[in-house]
Write an enzyme that holds these catalytic residues in place. Sequence first.
Site, short mmCIF file in Angstrom:
data_model
loop_
_atom_site.label_atom_id
_atom_site.label_comp_id
_atom_site.label_asym_id
_atom_site.label_seq_id
_atom_site.Cartn_x
_atom_site.Cartn_y
_atom_site.Cartn_z
CG ASP A 158 2.42 5.00 6.47
OD1 ASP A 158 1.25 3.70 6.34
OD2 ASP A 158 1.86 6.18 6.33
CG ASP A 203 -0.05 -0.31 2.35
OD1 ASP A 203 0.13 -1.29 2.92
OD2 ASP A 203 0.30 1.14 3.06
N1 LIG Z 1 1.21 1.58 5.84
C1 LIG Z 1 1.99 0.57 6.99
N2 LIG Z 1 2.42 1.15 7.79
C2 LIG Z 1 2.91 -0.11 8.55
N3 LIG Z 1 3.38 -1.46 8.14
C3 LIG Z 1 2.47 -1.64 7.13
N4 LIG Z 1 2.27 -3.13 7.14
C4 LIG Z 1 1.91 -3.01 5.59
N5 LIG Z 1 1.45 -2.01 5.02
C5 LIG Z 1 1.47 -0.66 6.34
#
Ligand SMILES: Nc1ncnc2[nH]cnc12
Length: 316
Positions: free
Chosen positions: A222, A220
């Site tokens: 974030d 993703d």
């Molecule tokens: N956006 C994110 N923040 C922290 N850990 C993650 N693991 C997968 N995506 C994440």
Amino acid sequence: MSEEKVLIGIIGGSGLYALDNLTVLRTVNPLTPWGHPSAPITIASLPSGTQIAFLARHGHGHTIPPSSVPSRANIAALKSLGVAAIISFSAVGSLREEISPGSFAIPSQIIDRTKGVRKSSFFEDTSVVAHAMFGDPFSSKLTGWLAPKVEKALEEEGKGKKLFTDKTVVCMEGPAFSTRAESVMYRQWGGDLINMSVLPEAKLAREAELSYALICMATDYDSWRPQSDAVTAHDVFQVLHDNSATAKLVLSKILDDLQADLIADGVKESLLQEVGGMKFSIMPRSVKQKQEDRDKLAYILPAYFSGEEGHDVATH
Ligand SMILES: Nc1ncnc2[nH]cnc12
Ligand SMILES: CSC[C@H]1O[C@H](OP(=O)(O)O)[C@H](O)[C@@H]1O
């Protein structure tokens, strides 16, 4: 402790709970001085006879949240099996546009945003003081050996997934994801990836003199992109399934090549890069060090702490 040596330990993260197509020899669940690992460890044999160990960081069925992963027990258990190096997998958020979900990355640096609730040293709560060298938190020879293999496996898979190297991973406490402001700040700090798992795992591997590398799979973006919704666990899990199929492919490529590489290009040196690394990190033996603490530390560092008297470490 097991009699047989296992060369490489694999730690699987979110979405990677088991390995396929390997000959399973046995499952072990060592009781270390720091408790049991997250899950029983599967020991498998490669066609060449080389043994590897697999451990699911969050337990089978993903029952352990990131702040409660028993990292000391995990690293100690792998060390007790004779493991020389750990290849660890992690689902990460991307803090960079070019690292799109589905991409892989092998970081070279870490920014610590954990909150001190995790036990992050084997020396904590003991009478022995040590300061591990951690300027380069990943083992350069191990990452250097892995990167071309991961790249080749991604190319062969043909889904257009890219590998990024030399990136910085931010390790946050969680379990909630970052706020938008934090996510933007991590980018300004130089962060490229974010997860909740690389610490204290990497520090403990260093203390146990194990080579350690992290293979990240971006799931993703974030929460730093103003035009996009903030990340949810659902987003992550949607990408995880596909990523873990790729991760298994990547891993089988690495393991397929292992035996040939062991003979041909001195990969053993990469796997053993950290051996001896704690020599100048442990304070010299003193009467204040309790024998019971030295015995406990002998589980991970027999070279310095085992034997009736134990060995003195280098004088400073
Ligand atoms: N956006 C994110 N923040 C922290 N850990 C993650 N693991 C997968 N995506 C994440
Ligand atoms: C499932 S979303 C957040 C979770 O995923 C990553 O786990 P892992 O590193 O074990 O693959 C991340 O670090 C968080 O723990």
